[in-house]
Scaffold this motif. Structure first.
Motif, PDB file in Angstrom:
ATOM      1  N   SER A  36      30.711  -7.837  36.314  1.00 49.24           N
ATOM      2  CA  SER A  36      32.152  -7.557  36.277  1.00 49.24           C
ATOM      3  C   SER A  36      32.919  -8.825  35.958  1.00 49.24           C
ATOM      4  CB  SER A  36      32.630  -6.990  37.616  1.00 49.24           C
ATOM      5  OG  SER A  36      32.638  -7.995  38.614  1.00 49.24           O
ATOM      6  N   LEU A  37      34.105  -8.645  35.374  1.00 50.53           N
ATOM      7  CA  LEU A  37      34.947  -9.783  35.018  1.00 50.53           C
ATOM      8  C   LEU A  37      35.412 -10.533  36.260  1.00 50.53           C
ATOM      9  CD1 LEU A  37      36.502 -11.429  32.912  1.00 50.53           C
ATOM     10  CD2 LEU A  37      38.357  -9.737  33.055  1.00 50.53           C
ATOM     11  N   ALA A  38      35.745  -9.809  37.308  1.00 50.16           N
ATOM     12  CA  ALA A  38      36.241 -10.460  38.524  1.00 50.16           C
ATOM     13  C   ALA A  38      35.176 -11.378  39.119  1.00 50.16           C
ATOM     14  CB  ALA A  38      36.671  -9.407  39.545  1.00 50.16           C
ATOM     15  N   ARG A  39      33.950 -10.870  39.200  1.00 44.29           N
ATOM     16  CA  ARG A  39      32.879 -11.699  39.753  1.00 44.29           C
ATOM     17  C   ARG A  39      32.571 -12.872  38.837  1.00 44.29           C
ATOM     18  NH1 ARG A  39      28.022  -7.878  41.674  1.00 44.29           N
ATOM     19  NH2 ARG A  39      27.113  -9.967  41.979  1.00 44.29           N
ATOM     20  N   ALA A  40      32.658 -12.666  37.543  1.00 46.92           N
ATOM     21  CA  ALA A  40      32.401 -13.748  36.591  1.00 46.92           C
ATOM     22  C   ALA A  40      33.464 -14.840  36.711  1.00 46.92           C
ATOM     23  CB  ALA A  40      32.356 -13.200  35.172  1.00 46.92           C
ATOM     24  N   GLN A  41      34.722 -14.441  36.857  1.00 45.44           N
ATOM     25  CA  GLN A  41      35.796 -15.420  36.980  1.00 45.44           C
ATOM     26  C   GLN A  41      35.670 -16.210  38.284  1.00 45.44           C
ATOM     27  OE1 GLN A  41      39.150 -12.760  36.474  1.00 45.44           O
ATOM     28  NE2 GLN A  41      39.486 -13.453  34.357  1.00 45.44           N
ATOM     29  N   GLN A  42      35.281 -15.532  39.340  1.00 47.43           N
ATOM     30  CA  GLN A  42      35.093 -16.225  40.611  1.00 47.43           C
ATOM     31  C   GLN A  42      33.977 -17.259  40.509  1.00 47.43           C
ATOM     32  OE1 GLN A  42      34.049 -13.605  43.825  1.00 47.43           O
ATOM     33  NE2 GLN A  42      34.218 -15.195  45.390  1.00 47.43           N
ATOM     34  N   SER A  43      32.891 -16.873  39.876  1.00 42.63           N
ATOM     35  CA  SER A  43      31.751 -17.775  39.731  1.00 42.63           C
ATOM     36  C   SER A  43      32.063 -18.914  38.772  1.00 42.63           C
ATOM     37  CB  SER A  43      30.538 -16.988  39.236  1.00 42.63           C
ATOM     38  OG  SER A  43      29.396 -17.812  39.186  1.00 42.63           O
ATOM     39  N   ASN A  55      32.230 -22.328  29.854  1.00 40.41           N
ATOM     40  CA  ASN A  55      32.849 -21.262  29.069  1.00 40.41           C
ATOM     41  C   ASN A  55      32.382 -19.909  29.579  1.00 40.41           C
ATOM     42  OD1 ASN A  55      34.083 -22.725  26.444  1.00 40.41           O
ATOM     43  ND2 ASN A  55      32.186 -23.740  27.053  1.00 40.41           N
ATOM     44  N   GLY A  56      33.171 -18.870  29.264  1.00 39.75           N
ATOM     45  CA  GLY A  56      32.798 -17.509  29.621  1.00 39.75           C
ATOM     46  C   GLY A  56      32.911 -16.590  28.419  1.00 39.75           C
ATOM     47  N   PHE A  57      31.906 -15.734  28.216  1.00 43.02           N
ATOM     48  CA  PHE A  57      31.882 -14.830  27.066  1.00 43.02           C
ATOM     49  C   PHE A  57      31.441 -13.436  27.521  1.00 43.02           C
ATOM     50  CE2 PHE A  57      30.574 -19.045  25.514  1.00 43.02           C
ATOM     51  CZ  PHE A  57      31.588 -19.295  24.587  1.00 43.02           C
ATOM     52  N   THR A  58      31.913 -12.440  26.783  1.00 43.67           N
ATOM     53  CA  THR A  58      31.360 -11.103  26.971  1.00 43.67           C
ATOM     54  C   THR A  58      30.076 -11.012  26.170  1.00 43.67           C
ATOM     55  OG1 THR A  58      32.637 -10.235  25.100  1.00 43.67           O
ATOM     56  CG2 THR A  58      33.630 -10.073  27.296  1.00 43.67           C
ATOM     57  N   ILE A  59      29.139 -10.209  26.660  1.00 43.94           N
ATOM     58  CA  ILE A  59      27.850 -10.022  25.986  1.00 43.94           C
ATOM     59  C   ILE A  59      27.539  -8.537  25.954  1.00 43.94           C
ATOM     60  CG2 ILE A  59      26.928 -12.298  26.555  1.00 43.94           C
ATOM     61  CD1 ILE A  59      25.485 -11.101  28.906  1.00 43.94           C
TER      62      ILE A  59
END
Length: 594
Positions: A36-43, A55-59
């Motif tokens: 999830s985006l929320a968990r990714a942003q937190q991490s 960096n963060g990307f969708t896959i």
């Protein structure tokens, strides 16, 4: 014909798997993926607080990847190796490519996937293995992207050779290059020995600033030049490793500036021998946390340690920095296995770059070895009450006595002791400020900057004392050397001064200078006034003639300062030892510091 051309291009792509280009060829270190985006942003926020190039990307599959980069494939491999070894990233992190990612969501608004090719060379044609021996690879690059980067004509090494040299560097050597780049003002990232995008960019900027081809990869000669610039500030110090078995310490010391002169436990003194007014102390003694605290307290009384500067102590050691107008002193001590070891560097103020660099070298090289200084080492010939282990104790500009007048710790003393002071202390440990001063009467009122709890306070005598009655003054006759006030006895000679001044009393008493400001008490311990210093102006009084500001005068000054003092009219007589204790309990040492 078209089919043949496509095949040639495809084979060229296979022949250069290390090549990278805009888009797919950029390499990344993928460290995590979240559903999830929320968990990714937190991490990702957690990683961004510790690492660079996050960096963060969708896959595909609706997941969100967290990756470091972009890098060249070779740099990505190095970053992966370093961060894995440091456990800064998960062990299952791996190298990915831009083609593995879709849309960037971190940092917000960034679009790193569309960056142009990084400034790093592709392999030379003669280095590229025959295409037919390569494993199949679906990544296809253009002819321009697979052509070799030009080498400067005066290069001492090709970029390929420079990269090969980099691979031979230890982690410490790679970190040292980042430190040097940071010192030179080209790098502001983390010292992690991982040559990522920020390090490569700083290398390129340093090369351009020093008239080298900005390739982003330092050659052997360029690495040497960068470190030479970094270490030039240490030239002439004679930094050599000194191993002192008596102290049980090994460390780098500037031997062209200082040399061992003597042992005076717990110190080994390295005194100046050159033009720089520097000094080094090695510290070595047996002890525990109480010993450590005592050493910490004593160090702060030394003349060589300025009073201002950050300082910290815990059960494992202390750091003590003294910052003065003329010099800066840095002391670091550690407690381990019942031994306290450390060092002090005294260095002239205004030479901060060299001091900081030297201090870093000394700290990094410090090593405790077997042995501890014998507490009987050194000579006993030069002992002095003003010295601690051969070092001069800081002394105040002037000391006087004073006494408590209320339960808040307010103190009355002479006005001359508080003039032109940078700092005023009560009993050396408590800072105070001037609440009121009447220079005409010679009386000052001090207010402590922290709450104090006096054992005893003054009770001012309102009854008229009898002439020739016994009086005494309590004071620090020797400026605190004895550690407690003394009592000097005399008689009340007159209720006025020599010129009829009603604000003072004349005493037949032989006090010392340090007694001035102390309480003059009667036989019952009530305060008759405050002892005044000898009058100035060239007139010399007969021996045994002294003066005291009377009780009414002192109370008037206290009233102007907003202090209400206690009074008594009782006439009593107590035992001399009781009188001594009562007077001493209200008397304090007042010190004026530069």
């Amino acid at each position: 014909m078209a089919r043949i051309f496509f095949a040639v291009v495809f084979v060229m792509g296979l022949a250069a798997p290390a090549a990278y280009s805009q888009g797919q060829g950029l390499a990344w270190v993928q460290i995590e993926a979240q559903p999830s985006l929320a968990r990714a942003q937190q991490s990702i926020r957690r990683y961004a607080a510790e690492l660079q190039d996050v960096n963060g990307f969708t896959i595909p599959g609706g997941w969100y990847a967290i990756a470091l980069g972009p890098y060249t494939p070779e740099d990505a491999a190095q970053v992966l190796q370093v961060y894995r070894a440091e456990r800064a990233i998960p062990r299952d992190s791996y190298i990915a490519y831009s083609s593995d990612y879709r849309q960037q969501f971190w940092p917000v608004g960034a679009n790193v996937l569309n960056l142009p090719a990084l400034n790093a060379p592709t392999p030379d044609p003669e280095e590229t293995p025959d295409a037919q021996t390569q494993e199949p690879d679906a990544r296809v690059t253009s002819e321009a992207e697979t052509s070799p980067a030009p080498e400067p004509e005066d290069a001492d090494e090709t970029v390929r050779e420079a990269r090969a040299g980099e691979r031979l560097l230890s982690r410490e050597e790679r970190a040292a290059l980042q430190v040097a780049l940071k010192w030179a003002g080209f790098y502001d990232g983390r010292i992690d020995a991982a040559f990522g995008r920020g390090t490569r960019s700083s290398m390129s900027d340093w090369q351009a600033a020093n008239n080298f081809e900005p390739t982003g990869v330092l050659t052997t000669r360029q690495r040497a030049e960068l470190l030479r610039q970094y270490n030039a500030v240490l030239d002439g110090l004679g930094l050599d490793t000194v191993r002192d078995a008596n102290m049980g310490i090994e460390m780098l010391i500037p031997t062209k500036l200082v040399e061992l002169s003597r042992y005076e436990p717990p110190f080994a003194h390295f005194d100046p021998v050159g033009d720089v007014d520097a000094k080094v102390l090695l510290i070595s003694q047996q002890g525990d946390t109480s010993t450590l605290q005592g050493l910490y307290d004593i160090m702060q009384t030394l003349e060589i340690v300025p009073e201002t500067g950050p300082r910290m102590i815990d059960d494992k050691g202390f750091t003590l920095v003294g910052e003065g107008a003329l010099n800066i002193t840095y002391t670091k001590a550690w407690l381990e296995d019942g031994k306290i070891k450390g060092f002090t560097l005294l260095w002239p103020a205004g030479d901060e770059e060299r001091r900081t660099r030297l201090l870093n070298e000394m700290q990094t090289s410090f090593k405790a070895i077997d042995g501890v200084l014998d507490p009987t080492a050194g000579s006993a010939e030069d002992q002095s009450i003003d010295l601690v282990a051969g070092l001069e104790v800081r002394k105040p500009l002037m000391t006087r006595s004073g006494f408590f007048v209320d339960n808040a710790g307010t103190v009355v003393t002479t006005s001359d002791v508080v003039e032109s002071c940078g700092r005023i202390t009560i009993d050396q440990d408590h800072d105070a400020e001037v609440a009121f001063s009447n220079t005409g009467l010679g009386i000052a009122v001090l207010r402590p900057q922290e709450s104090l709890a006096p054992i005893s306070i003054a009770q001012f005598q309102s009854a008229v004392p009898r002439l020739q009655s016994v009086v005494a003054v309590a004071g620090y006759s020797y400026g605190g050397i004895l550690g407690a006030p003394t009592l000097t006895f005399g008689q009340l000679a007159d209720l006025r001064g020599l010129n009829g001044e009603e604000s003072m009393k004349r005493l037949t008493l032989a006090p010392l200078d340090g007694d001035a400001g102390g309480p003059v008490v009667d036989a019952g311990g009530a305060v008759l006034g405050m002892l005044l210093p000898d009058p100035q102006g060239g007139r010399k009084l007969p021996e045994g003639v002294s003066f005291a500001a009377n009780a009414d005068t002192v109370q008037k000054v206290l009233g102007e300062a907003g202090v209400t003092a206690e009074g008594t009219s009782g006439i009593a007589q107590i035992a001399p030892e009781t009188l001594t204790r009562k007077a001493a309990d209200m008397t304090v040492l007042v010190s004026c510091w530069e």
